[in-house]
Design a protein around this motif. Structure first.
Motif, PDB file in Angstrom:
ATOM      1  N   ILE A   1       2.321   6.070  -2.549  1.00  0.00           N
ATOM      2  CA  ILE A   1       3.714   7.042  -2.924  1.00  0.00           C
ATOM      3  C   ILE A   1       3.793   7.043  -4.254  1.00  0.00           C
ATOM      4  O   ILE A   1       3.968   8.534  -4.769  1.00  0.00           O
ATOM      5  CB  ILE A   1       4.810   6.650  -2.224  1.00  0.00           C
ATOM      6  CG1 ILE A   1       4.750   6.705  -0.708  1.00  0.00           C
ATOM      7  CG2 ILE A   1       5.917   7.303  -2.969  1.00  0.00           C
ATOM      8  CD1 ILE A   1       4.865   7.907  -0.303  1.00  0.00           C
ATOM      9  N   ASN A   2       3.687   6.062  -5.206  1.00  0.00           N
ATOM     10  CA  ASN A   2       3.568   6.416  -6.760  1.00  0.00           C
ATOM     11  C   ASN A   2       2.173   7.170  -7.240  1.00  0.00           C
ATOM     12  O   ASN A   2       2.373   7.915  -7.979  1.00  0.00           O
ATOM     13  CB  ASN A   2       3.607   5.109  -7.305  1.00  0.00           C
ATOM     14  CG  ASN A   2       5.006   4.400  -7.611  1.00  0.00           C
ATOM     15  OD1 ASN A   2       5.588   4.686  -8.516  1.00  0.00           O
ATOM     16  ND2 ASN A   2       5.617   3.759  -6.523  1.00  0.00           N
ATOM     17  N   TYR A   3       1.138   6.683  -6.677  1.00  0.00           N
ATOM     18  CA  TYR A   3      -0.032   7.349  -7.162  1.00  0.00           C
ATOM     19  C   TYR A   3      -0.137   8.820  -6.779  1.00  0.00           C
ATOM     20  O   TYR A   3      -0.488   9.602  -7.685  1.00  0.00           O
ATOM     21  CB  TYR A   3      -1.139   6.290  -6.537  1.00  0.00           C
ATOM     22  CG  TYR A   3      -2.687   6.804  -7.132  1.00  0.00           C
ATOM     23  CD1 TYR A   3      -2.963   6.051  -8.041  1.00  0.00           C
ATOM     24  CD2 TYR A   3      -3.509   7.657  -6.507  1.00  0.00           C
ATOM     25  CE1 TYR A   3      -4.436   5.941  -8.508  1.00  0.00           C
ATOM     26  CE2 TYR A   3      -4.580   7.718  -7.152  1.00  0.00           C
ATOM     27  CZ  TYR A   3      -5.107   7.123  -8.145  1.00  0.00           C
ATOM     28  OH  TYR A   3      -6.434   7.202  -8.781  1.00  0.00           O
ATOM     29  N   CYS A   4       0.081   9.156  -5.620  1.00  0.00           N
ATOM     30  CA  CYS A   4      -0.030  10.363  -5.188  1.00  0.00           C
ATOM     31  C   CYS A   4       1.178  11.388  -5.379  1.00  0.00           C
ATOM     32  O   CYS A   4       0.737  12.735  -5.584  1.00  0.00           O
ATOM     33  CB  CYS A   4      -0.496  10.482  -3.637  1.00  0.00           C
ATOM     34  SG  CYS A   4      -1.999   9.548  -3.211  1.00  0.00           S
ATOM     35  N   ILE A   5       2.277  10.808  -5.435  1.00  0.00           N
ATOM     36  CA  ILE A   5       3.525  11.850  -5.516  1.00  0.00           C
ATOM     37  C   ILE A   5       4.332  11.673  -6.788  1.00  0.00           C
ATOM     38  O   ILE A   5       4.294  12.491  -7.501  1.00  0.00           O
ATOM     39  CB  ILE A   5       4.129  11.838  -4.228  1.00  0.00           C
ATOM     40  CG1 ILE A   5       3.340  11.965  -3.133  1.00  0.00           C
ATOM     41  CG2 ILE A   5       5.798  12.478  -4.416  1.00  0.00           C
ATOM     42  CD1 ILE A   5       4.105  11.813  -1.675  1.00  0.00           C
ATOM     43  N   LEU A   6       4.876  10.400  -6.827  1.00  0.00           N
ATOM     44  CA  LEU A   6       5.683  10.274  -7.924  1.00  0.00           C
ATOM     45  C   LEU A   6       5.327  10.385  -9.211  1.00  0.00           C
ATOM     46  O   LEU A   6       5.954  10.811 -10.097  1.00  0.00           O
ATOM     47  CB  LEU A   6       6.615   8.802  -7.776  1.00  0.00           C
ATOM     48  CG  LEU A   6       7.287   8.595  -6.386  1.00  0.00           C
ATOM     49  CD1 LEU A   6       7.888   7.206  -6.338  1.00  0.00           C
ATOM     50  CD2 LEU A   6       8.217   9.784  -6.129  1.00  0.00           C
TER      51      LEU A   6
ATOM     52  N   MET B   1       0.705  -1.196   0.157  1.00  0.00           N
ATOM     53  CA  MET B   1      -0.123  -0.087   0.005  1.00  0.00           C
ATOM     54  C   MET B   1       0.894   1.088   0.160  1.00  0.00           C
ATOM     55  O   MET B   1       0.700   2.220  -0.715  1.00  0.00           O
ATOM     56  CB  MET B   1      -0.902  -0.053   1.271  1.00  0.00           C
ATOM     57  CG  MET B   1      -1.755   1.322   1.291  1.00  0.00           C
ATOM     58  SD  MET B   1      -2.919   1.156   2.666  1.00  0.00           S
ATOM     59  CE  MET B   1      -4.152  -0.130   2.290  1.00  0.00           C
ATOM     60  N   PHE B   2       2.011   1.201   0.737  1.00  0.00           N
ATOM     61  CA  PHE B   2       2.568   2.542   0.883  1.00  0.00           C
ATOM     62  C   PHE B   2       3.401   2.519  -0.527  1.00  0.00           C
ATOM     63  O   PHE B   2       3.264   3.786  -0.873  1.00  0.00           O
ATOM     64  CB  PHE B   2       3.910   2.099   1.804  1.00  0.00           C
ATOM     65  CG  PHE B   2       4.818   3.337   2.048  1.00  0.00           C
ATOM     66  CD1 PHE B   2       4.367   4.191   2.928  1.00  0.00           C
ATOM     67  CD2 PHE B   2       6.135   3.307   1.766  1.00  0.00           C
ATOM     68  CE1 PHE B   2       5.256   5.379   3.142  1.00  0.00           C
ATOM     69  CE2 PHE B   2       7.039   4.450   1.803  1.00  0.00           C
ATOM     70  CZ  PHE B   2       6.427   5.322   2.382  1.00  0.00           C
TER      71      PHE B   2
ATOM     72  N   VAL C   1       3.669  -4.138  -8.100  1.00  0.00           N
ATOM     73  CA  VAL C   1       2.804  -3.045  -7.463  1.00  0.00           C
ATOM     74  C   VAL C   1       2.902  -1.334  -7.949  1.00  0.00           C
ATOM     75  O   VAL C   1       1.911  -1.075  -8.096  1.00  0.00           O
ATOM     76  CB  VAL C   1       3.030  -2.787  -5.857  1.00  0.00           C
ATOM     77  CG1 VAL C   1       2.302  -1.879  -5.219  1.00  0.00           C
ATOM     78  CG2 VAL C   1       2.495  -4.400  -5.288  1.00  0.00           C
ATOM     79  N   SER C   2       4.437  -1.122  -8.270  1.00  0.00           N
ATOM     80  CA  SER C   2       4.698   0.117  -8.602  1.00  0.00           C
ATOM     81  C   SER C   2       3.968   0.158 -10.089  1.00  0.00           C
ATOM     82  O   SER C   2       3.113   1.166 -10.539  1.00  0.00           O
ATOM     83  CB  SER C   2       5.883   0.387  -8.614  1.00  0.00           C
ATOM     84  OG  SER C   2       6.400   1.740  -9.407  1.00  0.00           O
TER      85      SER C   2
ATOM     86  N   ALA D   1      13.852  -0.165  -2.285  1.00  0.00           N
ATOM     87  CA  ALA D   1      14.783  -0.815  -1.708  1.00  0.00           C
ATOM     88  C   ALA D   1      14.572  -0.232  -0.217  1.00  0.00           C
ATOM     89  O   ALA D   1      14.661  -1.177   0.736  1.00  0.00           O
ATOM     90  CB  ALA D   1      16.112  -0.065  -2.069  1.00  0.00           C
ATOM     91  N   PHE D   2      14.043   0.920  -0.043  1.00  0.00           N
ATOM     92  CA  PHE D   2      13.605   1.316   1.302  1.00  0.00           C
ATOM     93  C   PHE D   2      12.864   0.553   1.931  1.00  0.00           C
ATOM     94  O   PHE D   2      12.765   0.065   3.456  1.00  0.00           O
ATOM     95  CB  PHE D   2      13.314   2.860   1.417  1.00  0.00           C
ATOM     96  CG  PHE D   2      12.933   3.352   2.689  1.00  0.00           C
ATOM     97  CD1 PHE D   2      13.825   3.324   3.893  1.00  0.00           C
ATOM     98  CD2 PHE D   2      11.549   3.506   2.743  1.00  0.00           C
ATOM     99  CE1 PHE D   2      12.990   4.089   4.943  1.00  0.00           C
ATOM    100  CE2 PHE D   2      10.862   3.836   4.274  1.00  0.00           C
ATOM    101  CZ  PHE D   2      11.929   4.402   5.082  1.00  0.00           C
ATOM    102  N   VAL D   3      11.685   0.009   1.326  1.00  0.00           N
ATOM    103  CA  VAL D   3      10.593  -0.387   1.823  1.00  0.00           C
ATOM    104  C   VAL D   3      10.864  -1.962   2.310  1.00  0.00           C
ATOM    105  O   VAL D   3      10.665  -2.558   3.219  1.00  0.00           O
ATOM    106  CB  VAL D   3       9.255  -0.351   0.935  1.00  0.00           C
ATOM    107  CG1 VAL D   3       8.188  -1.429   1.363  1.00  0.00           C
ATOM    108  CG2 VAL D   3       8.699   1.008   0.674  1.00  0.00           C
ATOM    109  N   MET D   4      11.627  -2.320   1.291  1.00  0.00           N
ATOM    110  CA  MET D   4      11.971  -3.961   1.619  1.00  0.00           C
ATOM    111  C   MET D   4      12.897  -4.102   2.709  1.00  0.00           C
ATOM    112  O   MET D   4      12.851  -4.948   3.478  1.00  0.00           O
ATOM    113  CB  MET D   4      12.786  -4.331   0.275  1.00  0.00           C
ATOM    114  CG  MET D   4      11.887  -4.696  -0.872  1.00  0.00           C
ATOM    115  SD  MET D   4      12.355  -5.249  -2.455  1.00  0.00           S
ATOM    116  CE  MET D   4      12.812  -6.952  -2.001  1.00  0.00           C
TER     117      MET D   4
END
Length: 364
Positions: free
Chosen positions: A67-72, A62-63, A143-144, A94-97
């Motif tokens: 983050i992709n949907y709303c920002i990137l 979800m994160f 997901v991205s 990488a950060f999420v994993m």
């Protein structure tokens, strides 16, 4: 494929407002509820500890998704900064994993991990981390990619909806502009006829003014609607022709035939035929030669057919009455209101002028 068909297909796929949010909620609800769907008599119940370990992964999905949907996506992809979008996603995933791996280490391991075979050789920690990254990175990439697909599709729907609204507004404004030209044009021609009538019959001219008031009521009020009952439009034509008949000399043959089979509720755009009829009176009557005007209107099933035949006496170039805008406006209105649903031809054939208009209307 015609433009009209493309518009219908696009309309069918545009989501109603608010439906997208419902789809998001349902999709995430199903994902977070997966452990409960597989519990039963023979399977273990879901404990708080086991569900906490499970829920970390959907939360990470979800994160990455939002983050992709709303920002990137709006910041980089929609502005065509593809390299920055790719780098940002690599850093994000990488950060999420790493965060997921760290949180998994903080939680107690499932019971089946403690009952592993004591003779099984344990993998080195570094290999565990690399295996975790290699085995799960593709899931986060998917997901991205799903976020990109949904956001781009939603943006296309929104853009298409705005385009259609703007197109609708443009068409309505153009139609209103054409009507604003038509009403003075109709009034101008009718007043000219009454002016001619005053010279030799003031009493009949007085009655004609009364009839004109009824016609203007229809033109100024009823015709403001996009569609009017066909019966009203035909009554308007009858009244107009009778008003014009008053001032015609005896050597002019005027014939109006309305062979109608009108089903109740059939609608038509107002004032489509009046320009043709005005044109016939203007160019079909001579003051000293035999003249004729024949008007035929038939209404069968979904087809409305208006054919006008008249003798042809072209006016000289100095005659500016009506300015010739009637037929031009009519063609524009037909293109806007009945695209691909009408046939219109007019022109001189020998000593006769013919105007032929057929309109296919929808069933009531």
């Amino acid at each position: 494929m015609t433009e009209e068909t493309k518009k219908e297909i696009i309309s069918a796929f545009i989501m109603p407002k608010g439906l997208g949010k419902v789809i998001h909620i349902v999709a995430w609800g199903i994902l977070f509820g997966i452990p409960f769907f597989f519990t039963g008599r023979e399977s273990e119940t879901v404990s708080i500890e086991s569900y906490m370990r499970f829920v970390i992964v959907p939360l990470s999905f979800m994160f990455v998704f939002y983050i992709n949907y709303c920002i990137l996506i709006p910041k980089y992809l929609f502005t065509r900064r593809l390299a920055e979008f790719f780098i940002a996603n690599v850093v994000l995933i990488a950060f999420v994993m790493m965060t997921v791996h760290f949180l998994m280490g903080l939680l107690p391991e499932p019971e089946h991990i403690h009952h592993r075979d004591p003779h099984m050789k344990e993998e080195p920690p570094l290999r565990n981390i690399i295996g975790f990254f290699m085995g799960n990175a593709m899931l986060y990439v998917l997901v991205s990619g799903l976020s990109v697909a949904i956001r781009v599709t939603g943006n296309w729907y929104h853009t298409e909806s705005m385009r259609r609204d703007l197109e609708k507004s443009r068409v309505e404004a153009e139609l209103q502009n054409l009507k604003s030209q038509l009403n003075p044009h109709f009034l101008f021609n009718t007043l000219n006829n009454i002016y001619c009538l005053i010279a030799f019959s003031p009493d009949r001219a007085q009655g004609a003014v009364h009839d004109l008031s009824r016609l203007l009521r229809y033109v100024l009020y009823d015709s403001n609607q996009k569609y009017v009952p066909l019966e009203k439009e035909l009554d308007f034509i009858r009244n107009y022709v009778e008003l014009m008949r008053i001032r015609l000399p005896e050597h002019v043959s005027l014939d109006l035939q309305i062979d109608e089979q009108v089903k109740g509720g059939r609608m038509i755009a107002p004032l489509l035929f009046i320009s043709l009829i005005e044109n016939a009176f203007k160019h079909g009557v001579s003051n000293n030669q035999q003249s004729f005007i024949h008007i035929y209107i038939t209404c069968a099933e979904s087809l409305i057919h208006c054919r006008i035949e008249n003798s042809f006496f072209p006016k000289n170039k100095l005659d500016k009455s009506g300015s010739g805008i009637g037929l031009v406006n009519l063609e524009k209105r037909l293109q806007l209101i009945y695209p691909s649903a009408y046939s219109f031809r007019y022109g001189q054939e020998g000593n006769m002028y013919i105007a032929d208009l057929q309109i296919k209307t929808s069933e009531p």
